[in-house]
Write an enzyme that holds these catalytic residues in place. Structure first.
Site, PDB file in Angstrom:
ATOM      1  N   HIS A  50      -5.785 -23.103-132.801  1.00 44.87           N
ATOM      2  CA  HIS A  50      -4.760 -23.725-131.745  1.00 44.87           C
ATOM      3  C   HIS A  50      -3.401 -23.167-132.254  1.00 44.87           C
ATOM      4  O   HIS A  50      -3.212 -22.534-133.177  1.00 44.87           O
ATOM      5  CB  HIS A  50      -4.996 -25.222-131.604  1.00 44.87           C
ATOM      6  CG  HIS A  50      -4.373 -25.854-133.033  1.00 44.87           C
ATOM      7  ND1 HIS A  50      -5.154 -26.526-133.889  1.00 44.87           N
ATOM      8  CD2 HIS A  50      -3.032 -26.046-133.496  1.00 44.87           C
ATOM      9  CE1 HIS A  50      -4.469 -26.993-134.941  1.00 44.87           C
ATOM     10  NE2 HIS A  50      -3.272 -26.701-134.599  1.00 44.87           N
TER      11      HIS A  50
HETATM   12  C1  T46 Z   1      -2.100 -28.311-136.954  1.00 42.15           C
HETATM   13  C2  T46 Z   1      -2.993 -28.081-138.436  1.00 42.15           C
HETATM   14  C3  T46 Z   1      -2.181 -27.404-139.547  1.00 42.15           C
HETATM   15  C4  T46 Z   1      -4.047 -37.339-134.767  1.00 42.15           C
HETATM   16  O1  T46 Z   1      -4.486 -38.273-134.137  1.00 42.15           O
HETATM   17  N1  T46 Z   1      -2.839 -37.338-135.468  1.00 42.15           N
HETATM   18  C5  T46 Z   1      -2.104 -36.357-136.085  1.00 42.15           C
HETATM   19  O2  T46 Z   1      -1.132 -36.472-136.512  1.00 42.15           O
HETATM   20  C6  T46 Z   1      -2.810 -35.382-136.272  1.00 42.15           C
HETATM   21  C7  T46 Z   1      -2.306 -33.830-137.061  1.00 42.15           C
HETATM   22  C8  T46 Z   1      -4.445 -35.210-135.834  1.00 42.15           C
HETATM   23  N2  T46 Z   1      -4.663 -36.348-134.920  1.00 42.15           N
HETATM   24  C9  T46 Z   1      -6.233 -36.287-134.556  1.00 42.15           C
HETATM   25  C10 T46 Z   1      -6.438 -35.078-133.406  1.00 42.15           C
HETATM   26  C11 T46 Z   1      -7.784 -34.856-133.747  1.00 42.15           C
HETATM   27  O3  T46 Z   1      -8.583 -35.765-132.783  1.00 42.15           O
HETATM   28  O4  T46 Z   1      -6.955 -35.784-135.709  1.00 42.15           O
HETATM   29  C12 T46 Z   1      -8.251 -35.043-135.052  1.00 42.15           C
HETATM   30  C13 T46 Z   1      -8.249 -33.672-135.920  1.00 42.15           C
HETATM   31  O5  T46 Z   1      -7.119 -33.017-135.535  1.00 42.15           O
HETATM   32  P1  T46 Z   1      -7.348 -31.321-135.650  1.00 42.15           P
HETATM   33  O6  T46 Z   1      -8.799 -30.970-135.126  1.00 42.15           O
HETATM   34  O7  T46 Z   1      -6.046 -30.735-134.712  1.00 42.15           O
HETATM   35  O8  T46 Z   1      -7.002 -31.100-137.000  1.00 42.15           O
HETATM   36  P2  T46 Z   1      -6.886 -29.432-137.746  1.00 42.15           P
HETATM   37  O9  T46 Z   1      -7.017 -29.589-139.079  1.00 42.15           O
HETATM   38  O10 T46 Z   1      -7.686 -28.407-136.834  1.00 42.15           O
HETATM   39  O11 T46 Z   1      -5.274 -29.255-137.270  1.00 42.15           O
HETATM   40  C14 T46 Z   1      -4.274 -29.964-137.843  1.00 42.15           C
HETATM   41  C15 T46 Z   1      -3.180 -30.418-136.778  1.00 42.15           C
HETATM   42  O12 T46 Z   1      -3.966 -31.413-135.757  1.00 42.15           O
HETATM   43  C16 T46 Z   1      -2.479 -29.408-136.258  1.00 42.15           C
HETATM   44  O13 T46 Z   1      -1.387 -29.812-135.515  1.00 42.15           O
HETATM   45  O14 T46 Z   1      -1.136 -27.623-136.782  1.00 42.15           O
HETATM   46  O15 T46 Z   1      -3.753 -29.172-138.851  1.00 42.15           O
END
Ligand code: T46
Length: 138
Positions: A50
């Site tokens: 993303h």
């Molecule tokens: C990024 C990279 C480096 C929350 O509810 N609160 C939070 O503060 C975060 C970071 C995530 N979430 C939820 C959103 C999704 O339902 O946790 C779930 C997993 O998030 P995501 O699939 O976006 O995780 P990554 O590891 O792909 O990405 C994360 C961050 O979301 C993103 O902003 O830049 O780490």
């Protein structure tokens, strides 16, 4: 300013250990509103996929090895976070993928704002449209 790896200020030695740090608005160009961390990720896993419309972040890996690929829509660059002293500044508008390269690796993130799903671009073609329209050049 561009996204890049920087070396955190580090104090200490092998006898009693090390302490590394960075400070809001001194070492990084934003105030920190949120800290989060990712762990227990199997080796080889790809996360991320993303870009953020506005969010700015610093990523560091206090333990293990994580590769981060940053893509600005024109070119992709790979950064290896393989030392607790290294941190990666990820400015707005970079598509990012993270690969877990070692068992037990931990990814820590300091972010400029609270969690907001509306700030995410999770579709690569949509990201390319934003980049080509110069959304982040303003
Ligand atoms: C990024 C990279 C480096 C929350 O509810 N609160 C939070 O503060 C975060 C970071 C995530 N979430 C939820 C959103 C999704 O339902 O946790 C779930 C997993 O998030 P995501 O699939 O976006 O995780 P990554 O590891 O792909 O990405 C994360 C961050 O979301 C993103 O902003 O830049 O780490």
């Amino acid at each position: 300013m561009k996204s890049a790896v920087f070396k955190n200020k580090t104090i200490g030695g092998h006898q009693s250990g090390f302490l590394s740090f960075f400070e809001s608005e001194k070492d990084i160009p934003f105030s920190i509103r949120r800290i989060y961390y990712t762990y227990g990720v199997p080796v080889g896993t790809k996360r991320g996929m993303h870009a953020h419309k506005k969010l700015q972040q610093v990523l560091w890996c206090p333990h293990g090895e994580i590769e981060v690929i940053l893509d600005d829509g024109n070119e992709k660059k790979s950064y290896l976070l393989d030392s607790p002293e290294k941190a990666l500044l990820v400015l707005r508008g970079y598509w990012h993928d993270m690969y877990w390269r070692k068992e037990g690796s931990v990814l820590c993130v300091a972010a400029s704002d609270y969690y907001d799903e509306a700030d995410y671009i999770r579709d690569y073609d949509e990201f390319l449209r934003y980049a080509q329209e110069g959304y982040w050049d303003k």
